[in-house]
Write an enzyme that holds these catalytic residues in place. Structure first.
Site, mmCIF file in Angstrom:
data_model
loop_
_atom_site.group_PDB
_atom_site.id
_atom_site.type_symbol
_atom_site.label_atom_id
_atom_site.label_comp_id
_atom_site.label_asym_id
_atom_site.label_seq_id
_atom_site.Cartn_x
_atom_site.Cartn_y
_atom_site.Cartn_z
ATOM 1 C CE LYS A 1 -1.828 -5.485 1.151
ATOM 2 N NZ LYS A 1 -2.060 -5.894 2.245
ATOM 3 C CE LYS B 1 5.263 -6.792 -1.362
ATOM 4 N NZ LYS B 1 4.785 -7.123 -1.065
ATOM 5 C CE LYS C 1 4.758 -1.513 2.186
ATOM 6 N NZ LYS C 1 3.979 -1.654 1.662
HETATM 7 N N1 AQP Z 1 4.037 -10.364 -4.302
HETATM 8 C C1 AQP Z 1 3.705 -11.447 -3.438
HETATM 9 N N2 AQP Z 1 4.353 -12.196 -3.495
HETATM 10 C C2 AQP Z 1 4.612 -14.141 -2.797
HETATM 11 N N3 AQP Z 1 4.006 -12.789 -1.614
HETATM 12 C C3 AQP Z 1 3.596 -12.061 -0.767
HETATM 13 N N4 AQP Z 1 2.561 -11.145 -0.124
HETATM 14 C C4 AQP Z 1 2.316 -9.887 -0.369
HETATM 15 N N5 AQP Z 1 3.202 -9.602 -1.911
HETATM 16 C C5 AQP Z 1 3.489 -11.032 -2.626
HETATM 17 C C6 AQP Z 1 3.029 -11.473 1.058
HETATM 18 O O1 AQP Z 1 1.690 -12.015 1.471
HETATM 19 C C7 AQP Z 1 1.835 -11.903 2.954
HETATM 20 C C8 AQP Z 1 1.032 -10.827 3.372
HETATM 21 O O2 AQP Z 1 1.401 -9.796 2.631
HETATM 22 P P1 AQP Z 1 0.751 -8.134 3.715
HETATM 23 O O3 AQP Z 1 -0.412 -8.163 3.024
HETATM 24 O O4 AQP Z 1 0.083 -8.091 4.927
HETATM 25 O O5 AQP Z 1 1.900 -7.022 3.461
HETATM 26 P P2 AQP Z 1 2.677 -6.786 1.585
HETATM 27 O O6 AQP Z 1 3.434 -7.803 1.660
HETATM 28 O O7 AQP Z 1 3.106 -5.463 2.568
HETATM 29 O O8 AQP Z 1 1.366 -6.726 1.139
HETATM 30 P P3 AQP Z 1 1.637 -5.711 -0.591
HETATM 31 O O9 AQP Z 1 -0.010 -6.835 -1.079
HETATM 32 O O10 AQP Z 1 2.382 -5.075 -0.840
HETATM 33 O O11 AQP Z 1 0.538 -4.400 0.640
HETATM 34 P P4 AQP Z 1 0.813 -2.821 0.846
HETATM 35 O O12 AQP Z 1 1.346 -3.016 -0.541
HETATM 36 O O13 AQP Z 1 -0.677 -2.135 1.660
HETATM 37 O O14 AQP Z 1 2.109 -2.971 1.602
HETATM 38 C C9 AQP Z 1 3.213 -11.764 3.701
HETATM 39 O O15 AQP Z 1 4.103 -13.128 3.945
HETATM 40 C C10 AQP Z 1 3.943 -11.047 2.251
HETATM 41 O O16 AQP Z 1 4.552 -11.712 1.727
#
Ligand code: AQP
Length: 390
Positions: free
Chosen positions: A260, A257, A112
């Site tokens: 968002k 992955k 990030k």
């Molecule tokens: N692509 C994914 N596949 C499987 N699990 C996922 N999770 C997120 N993306 C995937 C799981 O969902 C939970 C919540 O995630 P989060 O929104 O708190 O944080 P993150 O993993 O950082 O999600 P994003 O979408 O990637 O958010 P941004 O882009 O804002 O950082 C967690 O259990 C995560 O593992």
């Protein structure tokens, strides 16, 4: 068995979060031997620097999403992280036990903060520089007393190569320094915050996606460190992954992955309008060929779509391959979009109802926070007493 997990309100709930986290939460909720909390981790979202309006909207959207899934009952309240101050207070205590190097090594931080690519390039250039220096040494040894042109030319070539590599390395260092002043400390510290979230509840299991494994491991490390220094206080939690769908990949770049923050085309939101869902799935990148074949090594994009089809139909990859053997990519994507909409139909309907009643959503969140405060205040006091606060 105590469960704790949460989602950062940084945008719409997407199918990656459903597959990796929410699907597991729903399973735990059905298990009478489990109890726990599902949190909207709003303070974590600040690391993305959202506008106040956007953050408020995303918090309410995420909470309404939890309720639409039915993720709220007496055994599993939902709440907003910032409504429970003990989370922030314990974060400070734990941050005094965490090493900066330890946090800098977190993969998500490196990704990030944009460090990962730069650090990889720096390693590559450093390795090439070392090889060049060895080459120079060899040339020097071989050219003792020899002054003919060939050796001189070779020498010059290697030295020119050395200079350009050195310049590349200096540029990479400048890039790292520039980034250092732009990357917020919150991004570095957020895994400590996550450790506090988890440890306050004597959590046994943290159901998460694969990207969060390292952070749960850090929570264990910090708990161990605290316990050995101040006496048994925190339970060691363990992460739980869902089999086969713990890492859903981006629709536009199957090497990354689904996230968002990659941008709207990369994810498909559970509550997005049906035409957008169809459009995003139809625009997903595919691999060469036309076979519906699950093989992440040679067909990463299609394998991801097959995994998604599995998430929304419950079918195995081999069943899906068999069922769609000769339909071609476009028809498969159409079927996937329809299966997606059918699978989430009832939660989408429920969410639309909840959107009209934000007071109800807030009411549930407040009741949940009260229960969370009861537990966390006790745990925080215990930790504070053990470290010597009066
Ligand atoms: N692509 C994914 N596949 C499987 N699990 C996922 N999770 C997120 N993306 C995937 C799981 O969902 C939970 C919540 O995630 P989060 O929104 O708190 O944080 P993150 O993993 O950082 O999600 P994003 O979408 O990637 O958010 P941004 O882009 O804002 O950082 C967690 O259990 C995560 O593992």
């Amino acid at each position: 068995m105590r469960i704790f997990s949460g989602i950062k309100p940084t945008g719409p709930l997407h199918v990656g979060s459903y597959a990796g986290a929410i699907s597991q939460w729903l399973a735990f909720q059905k298990d009478p031997a489990s109890e726990g909390f599902f949190c909207v981790v709003d303070l974590h979202a600040l690391t993305n620097n959202p506008s106040p309006e956007q953050l408020r909207r995303d918090i309410m959207e995420t909470a309404a999403g939890y309720l639409a899934f039915g993720l709220h009952d007496a055994r599993f309240p939902i709440f907003i992280q910032s409504h429970v101050p003990a989370h922030s207070e314990l974060t400070w205590v734990l941050s005094t036990l965490a090493g900066v190097g330890e946090l800098e090594r977190m993969t998500q931080f490196k990704d990030k903060a944009g460090y990962a690519e730069i650090l990889k390039a720096r390693d590559r250039v450093t390795q090439r520089l070392e090889q060049t220096i060895e080459e120079l040494d060899l040339l020097q040894a071989g050219s003792m007393g020899a002054h003919h042109r060939l050796v001189r030319d070779q020498h010059k070539e290697v030295i020119d190569g050395y200079r350009s590599l050195k310049e590349e390395l200096d540029n990479l260092h400048a890039l790292l320094t520039a980034r250092d002043s732009r990357v917020g400390a919150g991004l570095l510290n957020y895994p400590v915050f996550m450790a506090a979230d988890i440890l306050l509840y004597d959590t046994d299991v943290v159901p998460v996606g694969e990207d969060q494994l390292q952070h749960v491991e850090l929570a264990r490390t910090l708990a161990r460190r605290f316990n050995s220094r101040y006496g048994e206080t925190f339970k060691l939690p363990r992460a739980k992954l869902v089999k086969g769908a713990s890492r859903i990949m981006s629709l536009q770049d199957p090497k990354k992955k689904m996230s968002k923050s990659l941008g709207s085309a990369h994810y498909v939101g559970i509550f997005e309008p049906a035409d957008i869902v169809r459009k995003k799935i139809m625009s997903a990148v595919t691999d060469s060929g036309s076979d519906i074949k699950y093989d992440p090594a040679t067909k990463p994009a299609l394998s991801n779509l097959i995994t998604l089809m599995g998430v929304v139909t419950g079918k195995s990859a081999s069943n899906i391959e068999h069922e769609y053997a000769h339909v071609g990519y476009a028809a498969f994507k159409e079927k996937l979009a329809e299966a997606f909409l059918a699978f989430f139909e009832s939660v989408r309907r429920k969410k639309a109802e909840l959107d009209k009643d934000p007071h109800h959503v807030l009411f549930e969140l407040k009741a949940g926070a009260e229960k969370a405060r009861e537990i966390t205040n006790k745990k925080l006091r215990d930790a504070q007493y053990k470290i010597g606060l009066v």
